[in-house]
Design a protein around this motif. Structure first.
Motif, PDB file in Angstrom:
ATOM      1  N   PHE A 107       0.787  -1.197  -0.005  1.00  0.00           N
ATOM      2  CA  PHE A 107       0.085  -0.041  -0.005  1.00  0.00           C
ATOM      3  C   PHE A 107       0.714   1.421   0.104  1.00  0.00           C
ATOM      4  CE2 PHE A 107      -3.141  -3.177   1.615  1.00  0.00           C
ATOM      5  CZ  PHE A 107      -4.061  -2.851   0.863  1.00  0.00           C
ATOM      6  N   HIS A 108       0.261   2.315  -0.777  1.00  0.00           N
ATOM      7  CA  HIS A 108       1.105   3.539  -0.780  1.00  0.00           C
ATOM      8  C   HIS A 108       0.288   4.589  -0.846  1.00  0.00           C
ATOM      9  CE1 HIS A 108       3.090   0.346  -3.256  1.00  0.00           C
ATOM     10  NE2 HIS A 108       4.359   0.884  -2.984  1.00  0.00           N
ATOM     11  N   THR A 109       1.060   5.779  -0.452  1.00  0.00           N
ATOM     12  CA  THR A 109       0.326   7.137  -0.397  1.00  0.00           C
ATOM     13  C   THR A 109       0.847   7.893  -1.640  1.00  0.00           C
ATOM     14  OG1 THR A 109      -0.184   7.152   1.861  1.00  0.00           O
ATOM     15  CG2 THR A 109      -0.157   9.262   0.558  1.00  0.00           C
ATOM     16  N   VAL A 110       0.065   8.667  -2.360  1.00  0.00           N
ATOM     17  CA  VAL A 110       0.639   9.208  -3.608  1.00  0.00           C
ATOM     18  C   VAL A 110      -0.030  10.900  -3.372  1.00  0.00           C
ATOM     19  CG1 VAL A 110       0.423   9.502  -6.143  1.00  0.00           C
ATOM     20  CG2 VAL A 110       0.608   7.258  -5.151  1.00  0.00           C
ATOM     21  N   MET A 111       0.844  11.596  -3.699  1.00  0.00           N
ATOM     22  CA  MET A 111       0.392  13.114  -3.454  1.00  0.00           C
ATOM     23  C   MET A 111       1.201  13.922  -4.601  1.00  0.00           C
ATOM     24  SD  MET A 111       2.662  13.935  -0.010  1.00  0.00           S
ATOM     25  CE  MET A 111       1.984  12.853   0.965  1.00  0.00           C
ATOM     26  N   MET A 112       0.609  14.741  -4.975  1.00  0.00           N
ATOM     27  CA  MET A 112       1.250  16.014  -5.801  1.00  0.00           C
ATOM     28  C   MET A 112       1.013  17.573  -5.138  1.00  0.00           C
ATOM     29  SD  MET A 112       0.136  17.406  -9.709  1.00  0.00           S
ATOM     30  CE  MET A 112      -0.695  18.904  -9.435  1.00  0.00           C
ATOM     31  N   LEU A 113       2.029  18.071  -4.887  1.00  0.00           N
ATOM     32  CA  LEU A 113       2.154  19.208  -4.132  1.00  0.00           C
ATOM     33  C   LEU A 113       2.756  20.472  -4.867  1.00  0.00           C
ATOM     34  CD1 LEU A 113       3.873  17.511  -0.801  1.00  0.00           C
ATOM     35  CD2 LEU A 113       1.289  18.186  -1.438  1.00  0.00           C
ATOM     36  N   GLY A 114       2.228  21.509  -4.664  1.00  0.00           N
ATOM     37  CA  GLY A 114       2.690  22.807  -5.389  1.00  0.00           C
ATOM     38  C   GLY A 114       3.736  23.370  -4.767  1.00  0.00           C
ATOM     39  N   LEU A 115       4.630  23.842  -5.027  1.00  0.00           N
ATOM     40  CA  LEU A 115       5.923  24.551  -4.126  1.00  0.00           C
ATOM     41  C   LEU A 115       5.768  26.007  -4.638  1.00  0.00           C
ATOM     42  CD1 LEU A 115       8.926  22.228  -4.629  1.00  0.00           C
ATOM     43  CD2 LEU A 115       6.985  22.175  -3.416  1.00  0.00           C
ATOM     44  N   ILE A 132      -4.184  14.052  -3.222  1.00  0.00           N
ATOM     45  CA  ILE A 132      -3.567  12.959  -2.292  1.00  0.00           C
ATOM     46  C   ILE A 132      -4.411  11.782  -2.410  1.00  0.00           C
ATOM     47  CG2 ILE A 132      -2.680  12.575   0.086  1.00  0.00           C
ATOM     48  CD1 ILE A 132      -2.181  15.394   0.630  1.00  0.00           C
ATOM     49  N   MET A 133      -3.642  10.784  -2.691  1.00  0.00           N
ATOM     50  CA  MET A 133      -4.417   9.404  -2.549  1.00  0.00           C
ATOM     51  C   MET A 133      -3.664   8.361  -1.729  1.00  0.00           C
ATOM     52  SD  MET A 133      -6.911   9.689  -4.874  1.00  0.00           S
ATOM     53  CE  MET A 133      -7.413   7.850  -5.045  1.00  0.00           C
ATOM     54  N   GLY A 134      -4.448   7.914  -0.795  1.00  0.00           N
ATOM     55  CA  GLY A 134      -3.850   6.832   0.296  1.00  0.00           C
ATOM     56  C   GLY A 134      -4.402   5.465  -0.170  1.00  0.00           C
ATOM     57  N   ASN A 135      -3.932   4.497   0.531  1.00  0.00           N
ATOM     58  CA  ASN A 135      -4.038   3.140   0.502  1.00  0.00           C
ATOM     59  C   ASN A 135      -4.307   2.481  -0.933  1.00  0.00           C
ATOM     60  OD1 ASN A 135      -4.434   2.498   3.178  1.00  0.00           O
ATOM     61  ND2 ASN A 135      -6.383   3.391   3.281  1.00  0.00           N
ATOM     62  N   VAL A 136      -2.968   3.046  -1.611  1.00  0.00           N
ATOM     63  CA  VAL A 136      -3.008   2.674  -3.065  1.00  0.00           C
ATOM     64  C   VAL A 136      -2.335   1.402  -3.130  1.00  0.00           C
ATOM     65  CG1 VAL A 136      -1.810   3.302  -5.383  1.00  0.00           C
ATOM     66  CG2 VAL A 136      -2.865   5.028  -3.757  1.00  0.00           C
ATOM     67  N   GLU A 137      -3.048   0.347  -3.647  1.00  0.00           N
ATOM     68  CA  GLU A 137      -2.342  -1.061  -3.556  1.00  0.00           C
ATOM     69  C   GLU A 137      -1.739  -1.308  -5.051  1.00  0.00           C
ATOM     70  OE1 GLU A 137      -3.925  -5.507  -2.999  1.00  0.00           O
ATOM     71  OE2 GLU A 137      -5.109  -3.796  -2.988  1.00  0.00           O
ATOM     72  N   GLY A 138      -0.380  -1.427  -4.796  1.00  0.00           N
ATOM     73  CA  GLY A 138       0.535  -1.413  -5.960  1.00  0.00           C
ATOM     74  C   GLY A 138       0.484  -0.042  -6.538  1.00  0.00           C
ATOM     75  N   PHE A 139       0.558   0.182  -7.715  1.00  0.00           N
ATOM     76  CA  PHE A 139       0.217   1.577  -8.369  1.00  0.00           C
ATOM     77  C   PHE A 139      -1.033   1.993  -8.730  1.00  0.00           C
ATOM     78  CE2 PHE A 139       2.524  -1.147 -11.618  1.00  0.00           C
ATOM     79  CZ  PHE A 139       1.449  -1.042 -12.720  1.00  0.00           C
ATOM     80  N   HIS A 140      -1.956   1.131  -8.525  1.00  0.00           N
ATOM     81  CA  HIS A 140      -3.270   1.353  -9.044  1.00  0.00           C
ATOM     82  C   HIS A 140      -4.098   2.483  -8.075  1.00  0.00           C
ATOM     83  CE1 HIS A 140      -2.807  -2.130 -11.478  1.00  0.00           C
ATOM     84  NE2 HIS A 140      -2.466  -2.799 -10.392  1.00  0.00           N
ATOM     85  N   VAL A 141      -3.601   3.784  -8.540  1.00  0.00           N
ATOM     86  CA  VAL A 141      -3.949   5.015  -7.919  1.00  0.00           C
ATOM     87  C   VAL A 141      -5.578   4.959  -8.099  1.00  0.00           C
ATOM     88  CG1 VAL A 141      -3.813   7.427  -7.743  1.00  0.00           C
ATOM     89  CG2 VAL A 141      -1.951   6.031  -8.424  1.00  0.00           C
ATOM     90  N   ILE A 142      -6.187   4.776  -9.143  1.00  0.00           N
ATOM     91  CA  ILE A 142      -7.452   4.831  -9.266  1.00  0.00           C
ATOM     92  C   ILE A 142      -8.523   4.393  -8.278  1.00  0.00           C
ATOM     93  CG2 ILE A 142      -7.959   3.111 -10.871  1.00  0.00           C
ATOM     94  CD1 ILE A 142      -9.856   4.870 -12.543  1.00  0.00           C
ATOM     95  N   ILE A 143      -7.885   2.824  -7.464  1.00  0.00           N
ATOM     96  CA  ILE A 143      -8.619   2.359  -6.632  1.00  0.00           C
ATOM     97  C   ILE A 143      -8.168   2.881  -5.246  1.00  0.00           C
ATOM     98  CG2 ILE A 143      -9.509   0.774  -8.340  1.00  0.00           C
ATOM     99  CD1 ILE A 143      -7.387  -1.067  -7.239  1.00  0.00           C
ATOM    100  N   GLY A 144      -7.605   4.044  -5.120  1.00  0.00           N
ATOM    101  CA  GLY A 144      -7.235   4.284  -3.837  1.00  0.00           C
ATOM    102  C   GLY A 144      -8.048   5.105  -3.014  1.00  0.00           C
ATOM    103  N   GLU A 145      -7.813   5.301  -1.767  1.00  0.00           N
ATOM    104  CA  GLU A 145      -8.778   6.284  -1.047  1.00  0.00           C
ATOM    105  C   GLU A 145      -8.315   7.779  -1.173  1.00  0.00           C
ATOM    106  OE1 GLU A 145      -9.529   7.267   3.845  1.00  0.00           O
ATOM    107  OE2 GLU A 145      -8.549   5.592   3.264  1.00  0.00           O
ATOM    108  N   GLN A 171       3.339   2.612   2.614  1.00  0.00           N
ATOM    109  CA  GLN A 171       2.663   2.573   3.695  1.00  0.00           C
ATOM    110  C   GLN A 171       3.141   1.015   4.496  1.00  0.00           C
ATOM    111  OE1 GLN A 171      -1.247   4.611   1.824  1.00  0.00           O
ATOM    112  NE2 GLN A 171      -1.372   2.606   3.331  1.00  0.00           N
ATOM    113  N   PRO A 172       3.205   1.105   5.797  1.00  0.00           N
ATOM    114  CA  PRO A 172       3.340  -0.001   6.496  1.00  0.00           C
ATOM    115  C   PRO A 172       2.352  -1.177   6.369  1.00  0.00           C
ATOM    116  CG  PRO A 172       3.114   1.651   8.228  1.00  0.00           C
ATOM    117  CD  PRO A 172       3.267   2.290   6.650  1.00  0.00           C
TER     118      PRO A 172
END
Length: 224
Positions: A107-115, A132-145, A171-172
């Motif tokens: 599981f992963h968290t993916v984010m896009m941030l502006g600097l 920001i997408m959390g609980n992304v299984e593998g790299f399948h962002v579309i089905i994350g939280e 994520q752990p």
């Protein structure tokens, strides 16, 4: 491109539209999910990534060291390539393909941030949350939280070039995020001054494992 998608949507019920679509020259390959081996970004070394991150001051403005992995971020017409310029009309929607090297059940968290919000010379909203997408299984962002709903970058006229950075955290395990989930209508007071470092500490995420970024600025609308 909007005309193409409109044609595809109607083609099942309207043969006239389908005939028009078939007679139009379209690069179908641009509409297909990219093949990882075709992405030069995924072949970048840590040294190459570090050079780009330092050149554009992502190090030290956002992170203090280079993540070990590059990540592929693809829209229909463009791909983020560690500092390339992307026109705003291309990035109205979230990328349709995001990928990095990972185990498919992690599981992963993916984010896009502006600097550089609201401007490159006065970025007092730095680490502005665009996605920001959390609980992304593998790299399948579309089905994350969805923790922070996607909004497109909107650099103001005269505000200079803006850097938009993607980060991936491992994520752990699957997490119960105790966060206010931001919608498309939540703006400055909730999205600005985010801290990915504090977020990572809160959920025991460690350091980002992958990154990429692009540049956008205020530009005229496309010629159609």
């Amino acid at each position: 491109m909007l005309i193409l998608f409109f044609g595809v949507m109607l083609s099942f019920a309207d043969p006239i539209v389908l005939a028009f679509e078939e007679s139009t020259t379209v690069d179908i390959q641009r509409l297909m999910p990219p093949i990882p081996s075709d992405s030069k970004v995924l072949k970048m070394s840590v040294a190459e990534m570090k050079k780009k991150l330092q050149e554009f001051r992502v190090i030290p403005d956002l992170i203090d060291e280079t993540p070990k992995l590059p990540m592929m971020v693809e829209w229909v017409e463009e791909e983020a390539e560690f500092g390339n310029y992307i026109e705003r009309y291309i990035i109205k929607l979230a990328p349709f393909w995001v990928e990095w090297e990972c185990e498919k059940y992690d599981f992963h968290t993916v984010m896009m941030l502006g600097l550089d919000e609201p401007s490159a010379t006065n970025p007092y909203l730095r680490q502005y949350q665009f996605w920001i997408m959390g609980n992304v299984e593998g790299f399948h962002v579309i089905i994350g939280e969805e923790l922070t709903a996607w909004i497109p970058p909107r650099p103001a006229n005269g505000s200079g070039p803006h850097r938009y950075v993607f980060l991936v955290y491992l994520q752990p395990q699957k997490l119960d995020f105790m966060e206010y989930h931001l919608t498309e209508t939540d703006f400055l007071d909730r999205r600005g001054n985010f801290s990915h470092q504090a977020f990572a500490k809160k959920y025991n995420l460690g350091k980002p494992i992958a990154s990429n970024f692009f540049i956008a600025e205020h530009d005229p609308p496309p010629p159609w």
